[in-house]
Design an enzyme around this catalytic site. Sequence first.
Site, PDB file in Angstrom:
ATOM      1  N   LEU A  64       0.847  -1.401  -0.011  1.00  0.00           N
ATOM      2  CA  LEU A  64      -0.033  -0.109  -0.042  1.00  0.00           C
ATOM      3  C   LEU A  64       0.905   1.204  -0.022  1.00  0.00           C
ATOM      4  CD1 LEU A  64      -2.979  -0.875   2.525  1.00  0.00           C
ATOM      5  CD2 LEU A  64      -2.795  -1.083   0.094  1.00  0.00           C
ATOM      6  N   HIS A  65       2.081   1.153   0.558  1.00  0.00           N
ATOM      7  CA  HIS A  65       2.915   2.460   0.679  1.00  0.00           C
ATOM      8  C   HIS A  65       3.537   2.832  -0.811  1.00  0.00           C
ATOM      9  CE1 HIS A  65       6.750   0.079   2.001  1.00  0.00           C
ATOM     10  NE2 HIS A  65       6.354  -0.206   0.622  1.00  0.00           N
ATOM     11  N   ASP A  66       3.140   1.908  -1.846  1.00  0.00           N
ATOM     12  CA  ASP A  66       3.760   2.279  -3.198  1.00  0.00           C
ATOM     13  C   ASP A  66       2.451   3.278  -3.963  1.00  0.00           C
ATOM     14  OD1 ASP A  66       6.152   1.129  -2.738  1.00  0.00           O
ATOM     15  OD2 ASP A  66       5.476  -0.679  -3.507  1.00  0.00           O
ATOM     16  N   SER A 101       3.846   6.725  -0.145  1.00  0.00           N
ATOM     17  CA  SER A 101       4.112   7.283   1.365  1.00  0.00           C
ATOM     18  C   SER A 101       3.558   6.256   2.393  1.00  0.00           C
ATOM     19  CB  SER A 101       3.063   8.383   1.620  1.00  0.00           C
ATOM     20  OG  SER A 101       1.970   7.995   1.685  1.00  0.00           O
ATOM     21  N   GLU A 102       3.964   6.380   3.656  1.00  0.00           N
ATOM     22  CA  GLU A 102       3.428   5.595   4.753  1.00  0.00           C
ATOM     23  C   GLU A 102       2.154   6.253   5.047  1.00  0.00           C
ATOM     24  OE1 GLU A 102       4.425   2.638   4.985  1.00  0.00           O
ATOM     25  OE2 GLU A 102       6.326   2.907   4.402  1.00  0.00           O
TER      26      GLU A 102
END
Length: 344
Positions: free
Chosen positions: A249-251, A305-306
Amino acid sequence: MGDNAQRTEQAARRIMRMNAAYFQSKVLQSAVELGVFEMLAAGPATAGEICEELSLHPRLTGDFLDALVGLDLLDRADGHYTLAGEMADLLVASGGFYLGGSVASHARKHFRAWGELTAALRDGEAKSDIKGGTDGFMRLYQNPEAVARLMDHMDTFNRFVAPKLAVCMDWSGYRSFVDIGGARGNVASLLVQALPGLTGHVFDLPPVEPLFHEHMAKHGTADRVRFHGGDFLVDALPETDVAIIGHVLHDWPHEYRQKLIDRTYEAIRPGGALLVYDPMIDNDRREADALLQSLNCRVLSSGGSEYTVDEARSLVEHAGYRYDTVVELANLNNDRVVIARKDA
């Protein structure tokens, strides 16, 4: 010296350590790039022998090698250098917990991109050649050497994740799981070895499949983990009891995260569970490691982003899941895993 002066000096020391922290990073990265650890895995060597074997200039090499000793990466006795402690496992490619792939990736891409952080803060642009999205990964997968480096980098971290996932919840009521974006299946392979009653599935882009079969054969799990090729934002996901989404998901930007979470809800059987793990940011946004990791995602990729634990909870609840809990994995990335349930 008064209390105020002592506090000022302590703060000054902390700032200067922070300012020069890259000294240590570059010494480690250069040692990996040059093959120092691989050479010493074959046996002790003097500085002169290391210079000759690795084509190094002696002017810097003495300080370089002794700095590695001071950092507890090498030992030195009677003028000979050897690997320290667990370094054969961690910094030699044949070791069981090899970190060198990630170290090399940081040297090659991350360090250069972070060198342009000031510019990125001004223009908002990513500072690497990493292209996000499905098209970006498909282009990457046309380069076998780049894919091999990526898989080594990913497995550096996820080999420490899988044992924690095996104990983060009660798996006894489940028979199957699918690791979405699971690459060559390292997490899936380790999970089925830790939990003999489970059958694993990996869903990733079709070019990954040959690497998957090679990896399963290497680990003896070809009969317990199956590959499914496709685009997880478009193609049907396999029906399963548990879905895992880790370091994926952080991509992606928020709308794609939500779309993927929504799609897992359709694939998970009633009574099943969803596990989402990443270096999630604490809700107060004060933990430096996760915030720096989020900044790393933004520097490297325009969509990455995280995200906070509350943001993860919102994603799963919006999809229809019942939020259960968050577990701190205490692994290399300090990942947090959000566990959500699909009611029976």
